[in-house]
Design a protein around this motif. Structure first.
Motif, PDB file in Angstrom:
ATOM      1  N   UNK A   6      15.732 -19.803   7.464  1.00 52.13           N
ATOM      2  CA  UNK A   6      14.889 -19.793   6.674  1.00 52.13           C
ATOM      3  C   UNK A   6      14.860 -18.427   5.667  1.00 52.13           C
ATOM      4  N   UNK A   7      14.697 -18.820   4.495  1.00 50.98           N
ATOM      5  CA  UNK A   7      14.586 -17.714   3.379  1.00 50.98           C
ATOM      6  C   UNK A   7      13.172 -17.853   2.957  1.00 50.98           C
ATOM      7  N   UNK A   8      12.741 -16.650   2.964  1.00 51.24           N
ATOM      8  CA  UNK A   8      11.080 -16.644   2.475  1.00 51.24           C
ATOM      9  C   UNK A   8      10.888 -15.717   1.446  1.00 51.24           C
ATOM     10  N   UNK A   9      10.340 -16.176   0.330  1.00 53.70           N
ATOM     11  CA  UNK A   9      10.181 -15.043  -0.752  1.00 53.70           C
ATOM     12  C   UNK A   9       8.726 -14.763  -0.967  1.00 53.70           C
ATOM     13  N   UNK A  10       8.530 -13.658  -0.915  1.00 47.42           N
ATOM     14  CA  UNK A  10       7.125 -13.030  -1.011  1.00 47.42           C
ATOM     15  C   UNK A  10       6.917 -12.745  -2.426  1.00 47.42           C
ATOM     16  N   UNK A  11       6.010 -13.505  -3.210  1.00 48.70           N
ATOM     17  CA  UNK A  11       5.615 -13.454  -4.541  1.00 48.70           C
ATOM     18  C   UNK A  11       4.395 -12.461  -4.403  1.00 48.70           C
ATOM     19  N   UNK A  12       4.489 -11.377  -4.766  1.00 47.92           N
ATOM     20  CA  UNK A  12       3.655 -10.156  -4.366  1.00 47.92           C
ATOM     21  C   UNK A  12       3.858  -9.983  -2.896  1.00 47.92           C
ATOM     22  N   UNK A  13       3.314  -8.879  -2.197  1.00 48.58           N
ATOM     23  CA  UNK A  13       3.458  -8.832  -0.758  1.00 48.58           C
ATOM     24  C   UNK A  13       2.626  -7.552  -0.144  1.00 48.58           C
ATOM     25  N   UNK A  14       3.116  -7.083   1.118  1.00 49.22           N
ATOM     26  CA  UNK A  14       2.404  -6.009   1.835  1.00 49.22           C
ATOM     27  C   UNK A  14       2.270  -4.681   0.623  1.00 49.22           C
ATOM     28  N   UNK A  15       3.292  -4.772  -0.154  1.00 53.21           N
ATOM     29  CA  UNK A  15       3.223  -3.417  -1.152  1.00 53.21           C
ATOM     30  C   UNK A  15       1.970  -3.360  -2.027  1.00 53.21           C
ATOM     31  N   UNK A  16       1.296  -4.433  -2.247  1.00 50.45           N
ATOM     32  CA  UNK A  16       0.051  -4.270  -2.622  1.00 50.45           C
ATOM     33  C   UNK A  16      -0.803  -3.355  -2.362  1.00 50.45           C
ATOM     34  N   UNK A  17      -0.670  -3.041  -1.003  1.00 50.07           N
ATOM     35  CA  UNK A  17      -1.548  -2.100  -0.317  1.00 50.07           C
ATOM     36  C   UNK A  17      -1.025  -0.681  -0.587  1.00 50.07           C
ATOM     37  N   UNK A  18      -0.135  -0.366  -1.375  1.00 50.69           N
ATOM     38  CA  UNK A  18       0.280   0.862  -1.860  1.00 50.69           C
ATOM     39  C   UNK A  18       0.173   0.843  -3.471  1.00 50.69           C
ATOM     40  N   UNK A  19      -0.230  -0.276  -3.751  1.00 51.27           N
ATOM     41  CA  UNK A  19      -0.170  -0.394  -5.384  1.00 51.27           C
ATOM     42  C   UNK A  19      -1.713  -0.504  -5.859  1.00 51.27           C
ATOM     43  N   UNK A  20      -2.129  -1.725  -5.909  1.00 51.40           N
ATOM     44  CA  UNK A  20      -3.423  -2.072  -6.585  1.00 51.40           C
ATOM     45  C   UNK A  20      -4.626  -1.326  -5.846  1.00 51.40           C
ATOM     46  N   UNK A  21      -4.536  -1.210  -4.345  1.00 42.39           N
ATOM     47  CA  UNK A  21      -5.597  -0.505  -3.826  1.00 42.39           C
ATOM     48  C   UNK A  21      -5.615   1.052  -4.200  1.00 42.39           C
TER      49      UNK A  21
END
Length: 271
Positions: free
Chosen positions: A120-135
């Motif tokens: 499977x190919x999974x695409x993260x449209x936004x991701x775990x990196x929101x937890x070092x960005x928006x927060x």
């Protein structure tokens, strides 16, 4: 023909200054938009063939992480680059504001359950990196909390790659002026009003804060096993060429093969 993605790769330990990187760059590609679209159609066919083989093989997993500012082009990239692939082998995971159930657990809990399965190919449209960005930008957690997460994420991605997942991370790099034009286009077209949120204007005022957060993210989490690519994204057609090239190069680096049938098919004739 592929676009060489190497100039856009963030080397581990290198510094990143997004202001010095041209979001309208087209590298060494000598053609224009029409040529780019023609080449993308060729790449789409090539990617489709590779993904079909990847899906049939069933021994590998691929995770594509897409991050960008608002209007950065994540949805458009997915729509254009993955046009024509077998939807049975591609999954899109979108990470919006965490639910109460998700907030009651560690911040990677909701991420881990969405990583790709075999074939499977999974695409993260936004991701775990929101937890070092928006927060970080919106002070949702203290610096003492989010600053530790770079190491958590590196360890998490190392575990995924050790377990057989190939990881490609793409930051779609647009200019502030391009963002203004894209937001205005949503206002000018009634069919795009559903995509406009007045909260986007407040986020736009934090442009410099987000840029600093993105730079730290790129510098501190680009690893050889899970590299970041800063893809020029003001020109959508060139953005699609680079992302397609990265994916094709990644898939071609794997030992893909069609699995043999367990039965002897040599004497079978369909009547």
């Amino acid at each position: 023909m592929l676009i060489d993605p190497d100039p856009y790769r963030v080397r581990p330990g290198s510094s990143v200054d997004l202001a010095s990187l041209d979001p309208r760059d087209t590298g060494s590609f000598e053609g224009g938009k029409a040529d780019g679209k023609s080449l993308r159609r060729e790449m789409t066919a090539r990617l489709s063939d590779l993904q079909e083989k990847f899906y049939a093989d069933g021994r590998h997993r691929l995770l594509l992480v897409l991050q960008a500012t608002d209007t950065g082009g994540k949805d458009g990239t997915i729509k254009k680059v993955f046009r024509g692939v077998n939807p049975a082998g591609v999954r899109i995971a979108s990470f919006k504001q965490p639910t109460h159930q998700e907030l009651a657990r560690d911040y990677l809990w909701r991420i881990h359950s969405r990583v790709p399965r075999d074939g499977e190919i999974t695409i993260f449209n936004r991701s775990h990196y929101e937890d070092v960005l928006i927060v970080r930008v919106k002070d949702l957690v203290s610096e003492d909390v989010w600053s530790k997460r770079y190491a958590h994420i590196n360890d998490f991605e190392r575990m995924l790659t050790d377990e057989g997942t190939s990881i490609v991370k793409v930051y779609l790099h647009i200019s502030k002026e391009e963002q203004r034009e894209r937001l205005q286009a949503r206002l000018d077209d009634p069919t795009k009003h559903w995509k406009f949120n007045t909260a986007d204007l407040a986020e736009r005022k934090r442009w410099d804060d987000y840029r600093s957060a993105f730079e730290d993210m790129l510098e501190r989490t680009s690893q050889d096993h899970a590299p970041w690519f800063v893809v020029p994204a003001d020109r959508k057609w060139y953005r699609d060429l680079v992302v397609s090239s990265i994916l094709i190069e990644t898939l071609e680096s794997l030992d893909l093969r069609y699995p043999p049938n367990e039965d002897d098919l040599s004497n079978i004739v369909i009547e």
